[in-house]
Design an enzyme around this catalytic site. Sequence first.
Site, short mmCIF file in Angstrom:
data_model
loop_
_atom_site.label_atom_id
_atom_site.label_comp_id
_atom_site.label_asym_id
_atom_site.label_seq_id
_atom_site.Cartn_x
_atom_site.Cartn_y
_atom_site.Cartn_z
N GLY A 12 17.84 56.32 56.90
CA GLY A 12 19.09 56.61 56.00
C GLY A 12 19.74 57.86 56.45
O GLY A 12 19.66 58.48 57.53
N ASP A 13 21.00 58.02 55.81
CA ASP A 13 21.91 59.14 56.16
C ASP A 13 22.26 59.07 57.52
O ASP A 13 22.62 60.13 58.06
CB ASP A 13 21.11 60.45 55.76
N LYS A 16 26.58 55.74 56.94
CA LYS A 16 27.11 54.58 56.56
C LYS A 16 28.38 54.71 55.86
O LYS A 16 29.25 53.77 55.89
CB LYS A 16 26.02 54.01 55.77
N GLY A 17 28.59 55.62 54.93
CA GLY A 17 29.66 56.19 54.19
C GLY A 17 30.71 55.97 54.86
O GLY A 17 31.91 55.36 54.70
N ALA A 39 21.06 56.55 47.02
CA ALA A 39 21.85 56.61 48.00
C ALA A 39 22.87 57.67 47.75
O ALA A 39 22.92 58.38 46.90
CB ALA A 39 22.58 55.16 48.22
N GLY A 40 23.13 58.71 48.94
CA GLY A 40 24.25 59.45 49.00
C GLY A 40 25.16 59.21 50.13
O GLY A 40 24.74 59.57 51.25
N HIS A 41 26.37 58.64 50.07
CA HIS A 41 27.02 58.28 51.06
C HIS A 41 28.29 59.22 50.99
O HIS A 41 29.03 59.50 49.89
CB HIS A 41 27.55 56.78 51.00
N THR A 42 28.45 60.07 51.98
CA THR A 42 29.64 60.92 52.12
C THR A 42 30.91 60.52 53.09
O THR A 42 30.69 59.82 53.94
CB THR A 42 29.14 62.26 53.11
N THR A 128 13.42 59.96 45.32
CA THR A 128 14.67 60.64 44.93
C THR A 128 14.48 61.07 43.35
O THR A 128 15.51 61.72 42.88
CB THR A 128 16.09 59.98 44.94
N GLN A 223 20.18 53.42 52.13
CA GLN A 223 19.24 53.70 52.97
C GLN A 223 18.98 53.30 54.33
O GLN A 223 20.12 53.22 54.99
CB GLN A 223 17.76 53.19 52.19
N THR A 300 19.90 64.61 46.59
CA THR A 300 18.73 65.74 46.06
C THR A 300 18.93 66.85 46.71
O THR A 300 18.15 68.01 45.95
CB THR A 300 17.35 65.19 46.35
N ARG A 304 17.07 67.89 55.32
CA ARG A 304 16.36 66.89 55.96
C ARG A 304 15.70 67.10 57.20
O ARG A 304 16.00 68.28 57.88
CB ARG A 304 17.79 65.94 56.48
N GLY A 414 32.85 63.48 64.59
CA GLY A 414 33.12 64.38 63.36
C GLY A 414 33.12 63.64 62.16
O GLY A 414 33.07 62.37 62.23
P1 GDP Z 1 24.86 57.83 54.77
O1 GDP Z 1 23.93 57.93 53.61
O2 GDP Z 1 24.38 57.12 55.66
O3 GDP Z 1 26.39 57.40 54.25
O4 GDP Z 1 25.02 59.29 55.40
P2 GDP Z 1 25.26 60.57 54.50
O5 GDP Z 1 26.53 60.66 54.14
O6 GDP Z 1 24.11 60.85 53.67
O7 GDP Z 1 25.33 61.62 55.79
C1 GDP Z 1 25.73 61.64 56.86
C2 GDP Z 1 26.63 62.94 56.98
O8 GDP Z 1 27.36 63.13 58.28
C3 GDP Z 1 27.78 63.19 56.25
O9 GDP Z 1 28.05 64.54 55.54
C4 GDP Z 1 29.11 62.67 57.03
O10 GDP Z 1 30.23 63.48 56.32
C5 GDP Z 1 28.48 63.20 58.32
N1 GDP Z 1 29.01 62.80 59.26
C6 GDP Z 1 29.28 60.89 59.69
N2 GDP Z 1 29.56 60.73 60.68
C7 GDP Z 1 29.64 61.77 61.28
C8 GDP Z 1 30.09 62.28 62.75
O11 GDP Z 1 30.28 61.31 63.55
N3 GDP Z 1 30.03 63.62 63.07
C9 GDP Z 1 29.84 64.64 62.25
N4 GDP Z 1 29.76 65.85 62.55
N5 GDP Z 1 29.33 64.25 60.87
C10 GDP Z 1 29.34 63.09 60.51
P1 IMO Z 2 21.32 56.65 52.00
O1 IMO Z 2 21.78 55.57 51.55
C1 IMO Z 2 17.66 58.77 53.10
C2 IMO Z 2 14.15 58.00 50.58
C3 IMO Z 2 13.50 59.20 49.78
C4 IMO Z 2 11.99 58.85 49.77
C5 IMO Z 2 12.06 57.21 49.91
C6 IMO Z 2 11.80 56.52 48.68
O2 IMO Z 2 22.01 58.03 51.60
O3 IMO Z 2 20.86 56.71 53.48
P2 IMO Z 2 13.30 56.24 46.52
O4 IMO Z 2 13.99 57.21 45.53
O5 IMO Z 2 14.20 55.32 47.23
O6 IMO Z 2 12.16 55.36 46.01
O7 IMO Z 2 12.61 57.21 47.56
O8 IMO Z 2 13.16 56.84 50.28
N1 IMO Z 2 15.57 57.92 50.44
C7 IMO Z 2 16.32 58.07 51.33
N2 IMO Z 2 16.42 58.89 52.46
N3 IMO Z 2 18.89 58.19 52.61
C8 IMO Z 2 18.80 57.55 51.49
O9 IMO Z 2 19.84 56.95 51.07
C9 IMO Z 2 17.60 57.50 50.76
N4 IMO Z 2 17.10 56.62 49.79
C10 IMO Z 2 16.14 56.88 49.57
O10 IMO Z 2 13.69 60.22 50.00
O11 IMO Z 2 11.41 59.24 51.07
MG MG Z 3 23.02 59.49 52.45
#
Ligand code: GDP
Ligand code: IMO
Ligand code: MG
Length: 427
Positions: A12-13, A16-17, A39-42, A128, A223, A300, A304, A414
């Site tokens: 995850g993270d 994707k966003g 999920a938390g998509h930035t 979460t 995720q 949350t 990480r 970036g």
């Molecule tokens: P997601 O859950 O997969 O959508 O990812 P998150 O948003 O939780 O975490 C990704 C973080 O990396 C966010 O703060 C994005 O703004 C940032 N991000 C995404 N792509 C890049 C990149 O290529 N470079 C940098 N420095 N940051 C990025």
């Molecule tokens: P995005 O979409 C990272 C993790 C939680 C925990 C496990 C189970 O932003 O990538 P849950 O609340 O789903 O039952 O928790 O999964 N988890 C994530 N870790 N990114 C996420 O979403 C997550 N969604 C759940 O931290 O370990």
């Molecule tokens: Mg995320």
Amino acid sequence: MPALVLLGAQWGDEGKGKATDLLGGSVDYVVRYQGGNNAGHTVVVGDQKYALHLLPSGILSPGCVPVIGNGVVVDPAVLFSELSALGERGIDTSKLLVSGNAHLITPYHTTMDKVTERFLGSRRIGTTGRGIGPAYADKINRVGIRVQDLYDESILTQKVEAALDFKNQLLAKLYNRRAIEAGRIVEELLKYAAELRPYVADTTLVLNRAVDEGKVVLFEGGQGTLLDIDHGTYPFVTSSNATAGGACTGSGVGPTKIDRVIGILKAYTTRVGSGPFPTELFDDDGEALRRIGGERGVTTGRDRRCGWFDAVIARYATRVNGLTDFFLTKLDVLTGWERVPVCVAYEIDGKRVEELPYNQSDFHHAKPVYEYLPGWSEDISKAKTFADLPKNAQGYVKALEDMSGAPISAIGVGPGRTETIEINSFI
Ligand code: GDP
Ligand code: IMO
Ligand code: MG
């Protein structure tokens, strides 16, 4: 190119966003198919930053229809607070469609999530706390509440009573908590019924028609592969199928209609919550990745866990998702290291292992075998083409591509929409 899936290749993270938003301008529908507001998509657009939890990232692209598919679990309180927050920022959210078959997260699911975690103590998953696991458990147990149930008060009451029957016994007798009154839950859910109605649709029909008409449909995963209930590091996983198959079951669009599956892959690795993580770092490098990469949870606020790139995991993601491409993100974060370690295999009980072991205990014992790639110190955030990257950064990308089993078709340098090197076009 009518249908493509974009999903997390690690824990995850991965970004994707950002990747979804980047493609959003050229797609007609963006569909969430599993997970919920865990999920938390930035998404960063110009000087504006958006954090989306339940809504598909396509909601930020004006021409795009955002869809919440049947496989998603929907907390209506969160849905409306996200919608109104976006509305206040001038985003038009009126095109949103929500599947009538999607399951609801109710207050008792969030309560169960929290008490179960507390009860597990040191064995907790580190969820979460958003009620995701209990809502999916009810779905599988056939005592879930669906969006469509909001439109028949008598059925809703019966279903809530049935769902609470057993839970109240557990709450009172095992967890020492007060029982939850069914009437209060029904009342709370009915508050959302009228407001939700205009969004409710037969999304399976809408999406299949769209694909048949040649519209571009993008499925946005929540995720990541290693958090998948079947293919992840069970039990330290989420409660849905975050892998490619989930896009089909979670939307009602069959696999023959999907053309491309893109794995979002961070140039290093992170994880939130408990569970094994072979390349995790506990030293200054781990701290530096966290600081430079801004590795703090969007949902949350937890720090990480950070570690080096793990090619065994990337190969596994290629295999279980049938990936056609990777989108490599956050390459810029690795700028400044003299050499960058990459895990190419594991050592498990003295033996070298090239593929992810299916056995949980083996994976817990896996030690990374590192190769060291030469680093770069030049700022790469303005790079627009692959050729703009310093030679060593090019070498790092090429090495990851060779090890991971699918072409790297885009590179993030970036967080912003424009901070991306596109190598092969996705659509
Ligand atoms: P997601 O859950 O997969 O959508 O990812 P998150 O948003 O939780 O975490 C990704 C973080 O990396 C966010 O703060 C994005 O703004 C940032 N991000 C995404 N792509 C890049 C990149 O290529 N470079 C940098 N420095 N940051 C990025
Ligand atoms: P995005 O979409 C990272 C993790 C939680 C925990 C496990 C189970 O932003 O990538 P849950 O609340 O789903 O039952 O928790 O999964 N988890 C994530 N870790 N990114 C996420 O979403 C997550 N969604 C759940 O931290 O370990
Ligand atoms: Mg995320």
